[in-house]
Design a protein around this motif. Structure first.
Motif, mmCIF file in Angstrom:
data_model
loop_
_atom_site.group_PDB
_atom_site.id
_atom_site.type_symbol
_atom_site.label_atom_id
_atom_site.label_comp_id
_atom_site.label_asym_id
_atom_site.label_seq_id
_atom_site.Cartn_x
_atom_site.Cartn_y
_atom_site.Cartn_z
ATOM 1 N N GLY A 56 -30.855 1.887 0.423
ATOM 2 C CA GLY A 56 -29.843 1.178 -0.347
ATOM 3 C C GLY A 56 -29.145 0.150 0.611
ATOM 4 O O GLY A 56 -28.273 -0.724 -0.008
ATOM 5 N N THR A 57 -29.179 0.121 1.906
ATOM 6 C CA THR A 57 -28.332 -0.642 2.802
ATOM 7 C C THR A 57 -29.305 -1.688 3.717
ATOM 8 O O THR A 57 -30.173 -0.998 4.353
ATOM 9 N N THR A 58 -29.034 -2.696 3.644
ATOM 10 C CA THR A 58 -30.133 -3.423 4.515
ATOM 11 C C THR A 58 -29.038 -4.560 5.649
ATOM 12 O O THR A 58 -27.816 -4.653 5.125
ATOM 13 N N THR A 59 -29.711 -5.028 6.776
ATOM 14 C CA THR A 59 -29.037 -5.859 7.394
ATOM 15 C C THR A 59 -29.919 -6.683 8.016
ATOM 16 O O THR A 59 -31.026 -6.293 8.326
ATOM 17 N N TYR A 60 -29.439 -8.008 8.323
ATOM 18 C CA TYR A 60 -30.577 -9.096 8.797
ATOM 19 C C TYR A 60 -29.786 -9.771 9.903
ATOM 20 O O TYR A 60 -28.334 -10.364 9.863
ATOM 21 N N ALA A 61 -30.414 -10.339 10.753
ATOM 22 C CA ALA A 61 -30.022 -11.604 11.665
ATOM 23 C C ALA A 61 -29.555 -12.743 11.082
ATOM 24 O O ALA A 61 -30.242 -13.291 9.968
ATOM 25 N N ASP A 62 -28.528 -13.477 11.374
ATOM 26 C CA ASP A 62 -28.140 -14.684 10.770
ATOM 27 C C ASP A 62 -29.326 -15.560 10.688
ATOM 28 O O ASP A 62 -29.462 -16.331 9.851
ATOM 29 N N SER A 63 -30.147 -15.689 11.655
ATOM 30 C CA SER A 63 -31.240 -16.441 11.633
ATOM 31 C C SER A 63 -32.172 -16.451 10.408
ATOM 32 O O SER A 63 -32.997 -17.243 10.208
ATOM 33 N N VAL A 64 -32.293 -15.351 9.828
ATOM 34 C CA VAL A 64 -33.186 -15.146 8.863
ATOM 35 C C VAL A 64 -32.700 -14.669 7.279
ATOM 36 O O VAL A 64 -33.274 -14.511 6.527
ATOM 37 N N LYS A 65 -31.383 -14.348 7.465
ATOM 38 C CA LYS A 65 -30.554 -14.400 6.122
ATOM 39 C C LYS A 65 -31.122 -15.358 5.001
ATOM 40 O O LYS A 65 -31.104 -16.688 5.249
ATOM 41 N N GLY A 66 -31.617 -14.666 3.904
ATOM 42 C CA GLY A 66 -31.862 -15.546 2.812
ATOM 43 C C GLY A 66 -33.509 -15.987 2.895
ATOM 44 O O GLY A 66 -33.643 -16.445 1.864
ATOM 45 N N ARG A 67 -34.211 -15.542 4.005
ATOM 46 C CA ARG A 67 -35.442 -16.132 4.052
ATOM 47 C C ARG A 67 -36.289 -14.679 4.289
ATOM 48 O O ARG A 67 -37.422 -14.693 3.672
ATOM 49 N N PHE A 68 -35.890 -13.818 4.730
ATOM 50 C CA PHE A 68 -36.610 -12.321 4.946
ATOM 51 C C PHE A 68 -35.926 -11.418 4.107
ATOM 52 O O PHE A 68 -34.822 -11.206 3.723
ATOM 53 N N SER A 69 -36.823 -10.203 3.947
ATOM 54 C CA SER A 69 -36.421 -9.082 2.931
ATOM 55 C C SER A 69 -37.034 -8.146 3.321
ATOM 56 O O SER A 69 -38.294 -7.927 3.617
ATOM 57 N N ILE A 70 -36.385 -7.116 3.686
ATOM 58 C CA ILE A 70 -37.027 -5.711 4.247
ATOM 59 C C ILE A 70 -36.825 -4.614 3.229
ATOM 60 O O ILE A 70 -35.723 -4.658 2.307
ATOM 61 N N SER A 71 -38.077 -3.873 3.056
ATOM 62 C CA SER A 71 -37.828 -2.734 2.148
ATOM 63 C C SER A 71 -38.588 -1.510 2.722
ATOM 64 O O SER A 71 -39.276 -1.780 3.620
ATOM 65 N N ARG A 72 -38.497 -0.439 1.896
ATOM 66 C CA ARG A 72 -39.462 0.666 2.462
ATOM 67 C C ARG A 72 -39.798 1.531 1.208
ATOM 68 O O ARG A 72 -39.078 1.550 0.314
ATOM 69 N N ASP A 73 -40.692 2.238 1.382
ATOM 70 C CA ASP A 73 -41.315 3.413 0.598
ATOM 71 C C ASP A 73 -41.317 4.513 1.211
ATOM 72 O O ASP A 73 -42.156 4.711 2.122
ATOM 73 N N ASN A 74 -40.446 5.674 0.899
ATOM 74 C CA ASN A 74 -40.440 6.965 1.582
ATOM 75 C C ASN A 74 -41.478 7.825 1.310
ATOM 76 O O ASN A 74 -41.666 8.622 2.028
ATOM 77 N N VAL A 75 -42.040 7.447 -0.040
ATOM 78 C CA VAL A 75 -43.121 8.138 -0.448
ATOM 79 C C VAL A 75 -44.657 7.843 0.505
ATOM 80 O O VAL A 75 -45.162 8.639 1.092
ATOM 81 N N LYS A 76 -44.612 6.431 0.599
ATOM 82 C CA LYS A 76 -45.737 6.141 1.245
ATOM 83 C C LYS A 76 -45.677 6.115 2.800
ATOM 84 O O LYS A 76 -46.579 5.911 3.616
ATOM 85 N N LYS A 77 -44.322 6.350 3.204
ATOM 86 C CA LYS A 77 -43.749 6.169 4.511
ATOM 87 C C LYS A 77 -44.378 4.627 5.366
ATOM 88 O O LYS A 77 -45.050 4.777 6.310
ATOM 89 N N THR A 78 -43.822 3.617 4.467
ATOM 90 C CA THR A 78 -44.292 2.498 4.853
ATOM 91 C C THR A 78 -42.719 1.732 4.730
ATOM 92 O O THR A 78 -42.012 1.993 4.056
ATOM 93 N N VAL A 79 -42.583 0.618 5.654
ATOM 94 C CA VAL A 79 -41.424 -0.400 5.598
ATOM 95 C C VAL A 79 -42.198 -1.823 5.899
ATOM 96 O O VAL A 79 -43.190 -1.920 6.773
ATOM 97 N N SER A 80 -41.640 -2.779 5.002
ATOM 98 C CA SER A 80 -42.141 -4.018 4.934
ATOM 99 C C SER A 80 -41.196 -5.076 5.371
ATOM 100 O O SER A 80 -40.136 -4.855 5.002
ATOM 101 N N LEU A 81 -41.698 -6.305 5.784
ATOM 102 C CA LEU A 81 -40.790 -7.159 5.832
ATOM 103 C C LEU A 81 -41.370 -8.591 5.275
ATOM 104 O O LEU A 81 -42.760 -9.128 5.697
ATOM 105 N N HIS A 82 -40.993 -8.995 4.218
ATOM 106 C CA HIS A 82 -41.402 -10.149 3.625
ATOM 107 C C HIS A 82 -40.657 -11.385 4.232
ATOM 108 O O HIS A 82 -39.337 -11.431 4.041
ATOM 109 N N MET A 83 -41.287 -12.335 4.665
ATOM 110 C CA MET A 83 -40.839 -13.619 5.289
ATOM 111 C C MET A 83 -41.279 -14.833 4.811
ATOM 112 O O MET A 83 -42.173 -15.131 4.406
ATOM 113 N N ASN A 84 -40.283 -15.472 4.284
ATOM 114 C CA ASN A 84 -40.252 -16.885 3.396
ATOM 115 C C ASN A 84 -39.912 -17.954 4.423
ATOM 116 O O ASN A 84 -39.006 -17.778 5.215
#
Length: 119
Positions: A56-84
């Motif tokens: 429910g809470t995310t944080t980003y470095a200023d250099s990537v705010k608005g371009r990167f997005s982090i997400s996780r799936d606790n069932v699949k035990k994965t964390v992803s980083l979408h970079m645009n």
């Protein structure tokens, strides 16, 4: 045995996108804050993004705010980083990390995946 295995790195042109994934095993994934760090050539390792245990809470470095997005799936035990909108300055080895709480040094690290942004 604790494992964090990153995937999805590669070569991409400026302005392009990539999705990094990290598969976790060997520890209680949902009990850890998860983060992505990176280390560019000749640079210190830096925190790129973090996500709370429940997502429910995310944080980003200023250099990537608005371009990167982090997400996780606790069932699949994965964390992803979408970079645009990637730029050459995003070129680095990207590491997945697990930490016990916000601001703590990571307890577990992945081996890293190379991201290169170039023509």
């Amino acid at each position: 045995q604790v494992r964090l295995v990153e995937s999805g790195g590669g070569l991409v042109q400026p302005g392009g996108s990539l999705r990094l994934s990290c598969a976790a095993s060997g520890f209680i994934f949902s009990s850890y804050v998860m983060s992505w760090y990176r280390q560019g050539p000749g640079l210190e390792r830096e925190l790129v993004a973090g996500i709370s245990r429940g997502g429910g809470t995310t944080t980003y470095a200023d250099s990537v705010k608005g371009r990167f997005s982090i997400s996780r799936d606790n069932v699949k035990k994965t964390v992803s980083l979408h970079m645009n909108t990637l730029t050459p300055e995003d070129t680095a080895v990207y590491y997945c990390a697990a930490q016990s709480t916000w601001g703590a040094s990571p307890t577990y690290w992945g081996q890293g995946t190379q991201v290169t942004v170039s023509l």
